[in-house]
Design a protein around this motif. Structure first.
Motif, PDB file in Angstrom:
ATOM      1  N   TYR A 129     -23.077  41.354   1.084  1.00  0.00           N
ATOM      2  CA  TYR A 129     -22.623  42.398   1.615  1.00  0.00           C
ATOM      3  C   TYR A 129     -23.283  43.736   0.862  1.00  0.00           C
ATOM      4  O   TYR A 129     -23.375  43.560  -0.490  1.00  0.00           O
ATOM      5  CB  TYR A 129     -21.226  42.717   1.810  1.00  0.00           C
ATOM      6  CG  TYR A 129     -20.621  41.590   2.474  1.00  0.00           C
ATOM      7  CD1 TYR A 129     -20.275  41.576   3.673  1.00  0.00           C
ATOM      8  CD2 TYR A 129     -20.016  40.274   1.634  1.00  0.00           C
ATOM      9  CE1 TYR A 129     -19.525  40.317   4.540  1.00  0.00           C
ATOM     10  CE2 TYR A 129     -19.533  39.169   2.270  1.00  0.00           C
ATOM     11  CZ  TYR A 129     -19.065  39.254   3.650  1.00  0.00           C
ATOM     12  OH  TYR A 129     -18.363  38.233   4.143  1.00  0.00           O
ATOM     13  N   GLY A 130     -23.718  44.733   1.713  1.00  0.00           N
ATOM     14  CA  GLY A 130     -24.377  45.928   1.216  1.00  0.00           C
ATOM     15  C   GLY A 130     -23.744  47.110   1.360  1.00  0.00           C
ATOM     16  O   GLY A 130     -22.587  47.077   2.336  1.00  0.00           O
ATOM     17  N   TYR A 131     -23.882  48.403   0.800  1.00  0.00           N
ATOM     18  CA  TYR A 131     -23.370  49.590   1.196  1.00  0.00           C
ATOM     19  C   TYR A 131     -21.873  49.249   1.080  1.00  0.00           C
ATOM     20  O   TYR A 131     -21.131  49.800   1.997  1.00  0.00           O
ATOM     21  CB  TYR A 131     -23.587  50.212   2.633  1.00  0.00           C
ATOM     22  CG  TYR A 131     -25.167  49.942   2.878  1.00  0.00           C
ATOM     23  CD1 TYR A 131     -26.267  51.007   2.383  1.00  0.00           C
ATOM     24  CD2 TYR A 131     -25.612  48.843   3.456  1.00  0.00           C
ATOM     25  CE1 TYR A 131     -27.430  50.736   2.663  1.00  0.00           C
ATOM     26  CE2 TYR A 131     -27.049  48.887   3.994  1.00  0.00           C
ATOM     27  CZ  TYR A 131     -27.862  49.915   3.306  1.00  0.00           C
ATOM     28  OH  TYR A 131     -29.291  49.782   3.830  1.00  0.00           O
ATOM     29  N   LEU A 132     -21.568  49.077  -0.110  1.00  0.00           N
ATOM     30  CA  LEU A 132     -20.058  48.724  -0.535  1.00  0.00           C
ATOM     31  C   LEU A 132     -19.212  49.849  -0.918  1.00  0.00           C
ATOM     32  O   LEU A 132     -19.883  50.886  -1.448  1.00  0.00           O
ATOM     33  CB  LEU A 132     -19.504  47.777  -1.665  1.00  0.00           C
ATOM     34  CG  LEU A 132     -19.450  46.221  -1.228  1.00  0.00           C
ATOM     35  CD1 LEU A 132     -17.886  46.227  -0.713  1.00  0.00           C
ATOM     36  CD2 LEU A 132     -20.122  45.332  -0.092  1.00  0.00           C
ATOM     37  N   ASP A 133     -18.222  50.174  -0.257  1.00  0.00           N
ATOM     38  CA  ASP A 133     -17.215  51.249  -0.918  1.00  0.00           C
ATOM     39  C   ASP A 133     -15.870  50.630  -0.987  1.00  0.00           C
ATOM     40  O   ASP A 133     -15.629  49.596  -0.898  1.00  0.00           O
ATOM     41  CB  ASP A 133     -17.183  52.543  -0.045  1.00  0.00           C
ATOM     42  CG  ASP A 133     -16.655  52.352   1.362  1.00  0.00           C
ATOM     43  OD1 ASP A 133     -16.158  51.113   1.647  1.00  0.00           O
ATOM     44  OD2 ASP A 133     -17.121  52.968   2.126  1.00  0.00           O
ATOM     45  N   GLU A 134     -14.850  51.430  -1.555  1.00  0.00           N
ATOM     46  CA  GLU A 134     -13.589  51.068  -1.794  1.00  0.00           C
ATOM     47  C   GLU A 134     -12.899  50.247  -0.481  1.00  0.00           C
ATOM     48  O   GLU A 134     -12.181  49.527  -0.386  1.00  0.00           O
ATOM     49  CB  GLU A 134     -12.612  51.966  -2.421  1.00  0.00           C
ATOM     50  CG  GLU A 134     -13.088  52.350  -3.974  1.00  0.00           C
ATOM     51  CD  GLU A 134     -13.843  53.422  -4.003  1.00  0.00           C
ATOM     52  OE1 GLU A 134     -14.583  53.783  -3.097  1.00  0.00           O
ATOM     53  OE2 GLU A 134     -13.874  54.209  -5.122  1.00  0.00           O
ATOM     54  N   GLY A 135     -13.094  51.187   0.663  1.00  0.00           N
ATOM     55  CA  GLY A 135     -12.496  50.852   2.049  1.00  0.00           C
ATOM     56  C   GLY A 135     -13.030  49.171   2.215  1.00  0.00           C
ATOM     57  O   GLY A 135     -12.447  48.409   2.630  1.00  0.00           O
ATOM     58  N   LEU A 136     -14.139  49.076   2.271  1.00  0.00           N
ATOM     59  CA  LEU A 136     -14.957  47.780   2.563  1.00  0.00           C
ATOM     60  C   LEU A 136     -14.535  46.748   1.551  1.00  0.00           C
ATOM     61  O   LEU A 136     -14.246  45.646   1.890  1.00  0.00           O
ATOM     62  CB  LEU A 136     -16.504  47.916   2.675  1.00  0.00           C
ATOM     63  CG  LEU A 136     -17.211  46.761   3.085  1.00  0.00           C
ATOM     64  CD1 LEU A 136     -16.736  46.225   4.686  1.00  0.00           C
ATOM     65  CD2 LEU A 136     -18.610  47.000   3.298  1.00  0.00           C
ATOM     66  N   ALA A 137     -14.265  46.915   0.475  1.00  0.00           N
ATOM     67  CA  ALA A 137     -13.742  46.054  -0.464  1.00  0.00           C
ATOM     68  C   ALA A 137     -12.405  45.469  -0.186  1.00  0.00           C
ATOM     69  O   ALA A 137     -12.167  44.290  -0.249  1.00  0.00           O
ATOM     70  CB  ALA A 137     -13.761  46.774  -1.953  1.00  0.00           C
ATOM     71  N   ASN A 138     -11.528  46.381   0.103  1.00  0.00           N
ATOM     72  CA  ASN A 138     -10.144  46.070   0.507  1.00  0.00           C
ATOM     73  C   ASN A 138     -10.296  45.352   1.839  1.00  0.00           C
ATOM     74  O   ASN A 138      -9.413  44.406   2.004  1.00  0.00           O
ATOM     75  CB  ASN A 138      -9.354  47.551   0.803  1.00  0.00           C
ATOM     76  CG  ASN A 138      -8.799  47.967  -0.526  1.00  0.00           C
ATOM     77  OD1 ASN A 138      -8.493  47.224  -1.449  1.00  0.00           O
ATOM     78  ND2 ASN A 138      -9.194  49.132  -0.362  1.00  0.00           N
ATOM     79  N   ARG A 139     -11.112  45.594   2.832  1.00  0.00           N
ATOM     80  CA  ARG A 139     -11.116  44.999   3.865  1.00  0.00           C
ATOM     81  C   ARG A 139     -11.746  43.578   3.927  1.00  0.00           C
ATOM     82  O   ARG A 139     -11.089  42.441   4.288  1.00  0.00           O
ATOM     83  CB  ARG A 139     -12.152  45.628   4.969  1.00  0.00           C
ATOM     84  CG  ARG A 139     -12.674  45.132   6.157  1.00  0.00           C
ATOM     85  CD  ARG A 139     -11.894  45.509   7.303  1.00  0.00           C
ATOM     86  NE  ARG A 139     -12.275  44.683   8.420  1.00  0.00           N
ATOM     87  CZ  ARG A 139     -13.113  45.024   9.344  1.00  0.00           C
ATOM     88  NH1 ARG A 139     -13.543  46.164   9.471  1.00  0.00           N
ATOM     89  NH2 ARG A 139     -13.344  44.285  10.235  1.00  0.00           N
ATOM     90  N   LEU A 140     -12.666  43.335   2.896  1.00  0.00           N
ATOM     91  CA  LEU A 140     -13.094  41.705   2.580  1.00  0.00           C
ATOM     92  C   LEU A 140     -11.921  41.267   1.879  1.00  0.00           C
ATOM     93  O   LEU A 140     -12.118  40.014   2.151  1.00  0.00           O
ATOM     94  CB  LEU A 140     -14.576  42.231   1.873  1.00  0.00           C
ATOM     95  CG  LEU A 140     -15.626  42.541   2.515  1.00  0.00           C
ATOM     96  CD1 LEU A 140     -16.626  42.935   1.395  1.00  0.00           C
ATOM     97  CD2 LEU A 140     -16.228  41.411   3.666  1.00  0.00           C
ATOM     98  N   VAL A 141     -11.518  41.709   1.281  1.00  0.00           N
ATOM     99  CA  VAL A 141     -10.312  40.934   0.592  1.00  0.00           C
ATOM    100  C   VAL A 141      -9.301  40.412   1.565  1.00  0.00           C
ATOM    101  O   VAL A 141      -8.818  39.420   1.482  1.00  0.00           O
ATOM    102  CB  VAL A 141      -9.541  41.526  -0.573  1.00  0.00           C
ATOM    103  CG1 VAL A 141      -8.480  40.872  -1.069  1.00  0.00           C
ATOM    104  CG2 VAL A 141     -10.758  42.075  -1.896  1.00  0.00           C
TER     105      VAL A 141
END
Lengths: 636, 215
Positions: free
Chosen positions: A90-102
């Protein structure tokens, strides 16, 4: 110790490493790219977010750091491996996306394909590298593991056949190793392209003890970061290459010369050396073979010229980092007068794969005279910036338009600067030359260490030549006449031309001086410094002439030859953005509510042009500045 | 004793010991090649002034004669259009960063820059390039000589002799690029440095950067 016991030694560390890496496959792992490019884009914050979310979820999952896989434009990047799914990046990660992926992927089996960049293994749901043009053109030999293994854990390298080549080498005769390297026709990747095997042979036959192996990691070209990324992402491959080299030439001591400006690379290499020692891969009797070799780091202090081998050696000896006359070559008389092999980071990285898979395998890639791959840091006006590894012989067009996916904002291609500040600027017509050491030289550029800067229609080639010359002039050590004074005279002439004060006779002086500096300088910094000027004079002479004859900068880049102008027919009374954006209050509102620029106050910062909303597009640059009178004349 | 060989310089057959540097072989046989930084006894060649270019048969481009060991059968030409062009450019570049005031200079008539100009028919003025600013301050702290950086060509002969013959080591190169200068440690005046005023550096200076105080 006999060769069987070296095999046993390796089998034992390999099985331990395999067990450790296999254990990770039992549970979800988030691999975060934390090389310098990733960190700059916020990878550490993303890492924390993952750790926090995983802790809160109560999952048994791990977060691991990896280096850079070369897709720098999409940083921060993560690869998530979860049993039952293909590994997905996955690219262009931020904290929000990190939470979503978890939450969605790790806890609930939804891989969030809408955010995925690429899958690492063939599967029925999502495309892999080979499904993209980039994956078709790229062929990874030295970047193969970069971004996929934890550079802080030697077992991750060993599990991927790391140090297998060393085990093989230690069971060969040194002459056999050198023969294999000569057969492979590997050419040094620091820029000059000298055959590596020949260098090793010279050093092995030279008299003098002890002998040294030095890895040149003093990468300093603007826009180049191949060596840094390799040292940060897979330091063990460099170290393994160095040990093999040391065995081949009979060296007992090695140094990694790394610029102090690369703290992350230094950290990774330090860890790597330590772990290699603990495994018995460095130090006394490596793998129980009786062969002794150890390594340490020498931090360079930032002088560009120290990338030149004799200057590098001088600086290691505690002297000023200033080039010396060659010969003697370092392979005969190098560090402290002893025979020394000096190889670039990338060159050493090719060694383990060549030894493991053989010279013929290596020669099956690339061109007959330049076998193997070329690694570029692709930067500038190109969509997918990052690290690229393609076979030698690939065209620049493929690298820029297929691997790099072309130029942003549908702008036109102007030039590509290849080989760093001492390389050349090549035009559209050169895009179809297959890249190798010799063809680039013919075109007036050099392979250099692998910087590739793409420029679009907004880049003025005179200003670009001036920029690179300013760099080399600034970095000249000042020892020899041509480089110290010649580059300065050239820079002064170029500055005049970019200010519209040039004369046609200046072009002849520039060309003559450039040729003389090339032919007369002591070291390769001076010998190559004029390349950007010579190539732009060759391919973009019309731009120089426009600056001189018409006081016009065709790319509208040279500040002294342009003015900013707000077209009243496009400007809107309803918008005020440009006024607010101007740092010098040059932009003002006219009585009729439209905006205009007070040229006396304007510092040409480009803010108004950038902020003017696309629906108006009212701010334009005019060159020559006299055009302004015409425009304003039309008004009255 | 090293082997004697025969080489040809400008059509003249010359006998020399093998491996000796071409510049010295030529000079000792009365054939002039411009040079500033060369010191025969120095094993770590400077090769920085870039004035001693010659053509050697079989070599693609002009080479500096101070670094080239002579060998049997070598055929050398001290002049060619390519050599002349390189020497002219290097010389003019040196002059572009030099206080040109020959008529009032203490070395007028014995200056090696003047000698090069005379031998090679070069002008003692800067035509193609822009004269660059030079340092105007003169170190007149020693009693017997002055040090004027505006006339220094950075040949390094003074430094070598101070270290290797006088064994004092009062001066060295410092700074980089266009700012490269000969200086004392910490750039203090010479009188405050370990300098003993032995005067060897003044003898070594090809120009008037280090010059005796006129009595």
């Amino acid at each position: 110790m006999n060769s069987a016991s070296i095999g046993d030694f390796y089998a034992e560390i390999k099985s331990k490493a395999d067990a450790k890496v296999d254990a990770l496959k039992e549970k979800p792992v988030v691999w975060i790219g934390t090389a310098t490019c990733g960190k700059a884009a916020g990878a550490m914050e993303v890492k924390e977010a993952f750790e926090e979310a995983i802790k809160n979820s109560g999952l048994d999952a791990e977060v691991k750091e990896v280096g850079c896989m070369g897709y720098c434009y999409a940083e921060p990047l993560v690869i998530i491996s979860k049993p039952g799914f293909p590994d997905i990046c996955y690219g262009y990660l931020d904290e929000g996306l990190a939470n979503r992926l978890v939450e969605d992927f790790l806890m609930n089996d939804d891989p969030c394909f809408e955010y995925a960049l690429v899958a690492l293994e063939t599967n029925d749901y999502f495309p892999t590298f080979s499904d993209f043009p980039r994956g078709v053109y790229e062929e990874k030999i030295i970047l193969e593991h970069c971004g996929f293994i934890d550079p802080g854990d030697i077992d991750h390298y060993i599990a991927r056949e790391g140090y297998a080549s060393l085990a093989k080498t230690l069971r060969m005769q040194p002459e056999e190793v050198i023969r294999e390297m000569k057969d492979s026709k590997l050419r040094g990747r620091g820029g000059a392209g000298f055959p590596t095997g020949v260098k090793w042979e010279t050093c092995s036959m030279a008299a003098g003890e002890p002998k040294y192996v030095i890895c040149n990691g003093d990468e300093g070209d603007p826009g180049a970061f191949m060596d840094r990324n390799i040292l940060e992402s897979n330091p063990h491959q460099v170290i393994e290459g160095m040990i093999i080299c040391a065995y081949a030439v009979g060296a007992s001591r090695g140094y990694l010369y790394i610029r102090a400006e690369y703290p992350q690379a230094i950290l990774r290499v330090k860890q790597a050396i330590q772990q290699a020692r603990e495994k018995g891969l460095l130090g006394d009797s490596i793998m129980g073979s009786g062969f002794n070799f150890d390594l340490e780091i020498f931090q360079g202090s930032g002088a560009f010229v120290c990338g030149e081998e004799t200057a590098l050696l001088s600086s290691m000896e505690g002297k000023m980092g200033i080039p010396q006359q060659r010969p003697p070559h370092p392979a005969v008389s190098g560090l402290r007068g002893k025979p020394t092999v000096l190889n670039n980071v990338k060159t050493l990285c090719y060694v383990p794969p060549i030894i493991r898979k053989g010279a013929d395998w290596f020669k099956s890639t690339g061109t007959p005279e330049s076998p193997g791959t070329a690694v570029f840091s692709l930067v500038g006006k190109v969509n997918c910036t990052g690290l690229v590894e393609v076979p030698m012989g690939t065209t620049l067009r493929n690298v820029i338009f297929d691997v790099g996916e072309g130029i942003p904002e549908e702008k036109g291609f102007r030039a590509v600067q290849i080989g760093g500040p001492s390389g050349g600027c090549l035009p559209e017509s050169a895009l179809d030359i297959p890249i190798d050491f010799d063809s680039l030289q013919e075109a007036g550029a050099i392979m250099g260490s692998g910087g590739l800067v793409v420029m679009d229609e907004d880049d003025c080639m005179v200003a670009v030549a001036r920029y690179f010359l300013e760099f080399t002039q600034h970095e000249s050590c000042g020892k020899c006449t041509f480089c110290r004074l010649g580059t300065r005279q050239m820079l002064d002439l170029l500055t005049k031309i970019t200010k519209g004060e040039g004369e046609l006779s200046h072009l002849e002086i520039l060309r003559e001086l450039a040729e003389d500096i090339k032919g007369g300088s002591l070291c390769n910094l001076g010998k190559t410094a004029p390349n950007p000027v010579l190539t732009t004079l060759r391919y973009f002479k019309d731009e120089y002439e426009a600056h001189i004859n018409k006081r016009t900068c065709p790319a509208k880049m040279c500040p002294d030859l342009i003015v900013y102008y707000i077209a009243p027919e496009k400007c809107s009374k309803l918008c005020n953005v440009c006024v607010g954006s101007c740092p010098t209050e040059a932009v003002y509102t006219r009585e009729d509510g439209l905006k205009a620029i007070d040229q006396e106050k304007c510092v040409k910062c480009n803010n108004c042009l950038k902020t003017c909303p696309p629906e108006y597009n009212a701010v334009v640059k005019l060159s020559p500045p006299e055009l302004l009178k015409e425009k304003e004349g039309n008004l009255s | 004793m090293s082997k004697m060989i025969t080489l040809t310089i400008d059509g003249r057959k010359i006998t020399a010991s093998e491996g000796e540097k071409l510049l010295w072989v030529a000079l000792e046989n009365g054939i002039y090649i411009p040079n500033l930084c060369a010191i025969k006894e120095n094993n770590r060649l400077s090769a920085s002034c870039r004035l001693c270019f010659v053509e050697v048969e079989g070599l693609a481009a002009p080479v500096t004669s101070c670094t080239l060991p002579v060998s049997e059968g070598m055929v050398v030409k001290t002049r060619s259009p390519r050599v002349d062009r390189l020497v002219q450019t290097a010389f003019e570049l040196l002059l572009s960063h030099h206080r040109l005031e020959c008529s009032s200079c203490s070395k007028n008539g014995s200056c090696e820059l003047q000698k090069i100009a005379k031998e090679r028919g070069l002008k003692l003025r800067v035509k193609r390039f822009k004269p660059l600013d030079y340092e105007t301050e003169v170190d007149d702290s020693p009693k017997t000589f002055v040090f004027d950086r505006s006339k220094c060509v950075l040949c390094g002969r003074c430094i070598w002799i101070c270290r290797n013959i006088a064994k004092v080591g009062a001066i060295g190169f410092s700074r980089r690029g266009l700012e490269r200068v000969v200086s004392t440690f910490g750039d203090v005046p010479l009188a405050e440095s370990p300098c003993t005023e032995c005067g060897l550096c003044v003898e070594a200076c090809p120009g008037a950067a280090l010059a005796r105080v006129q009595a």
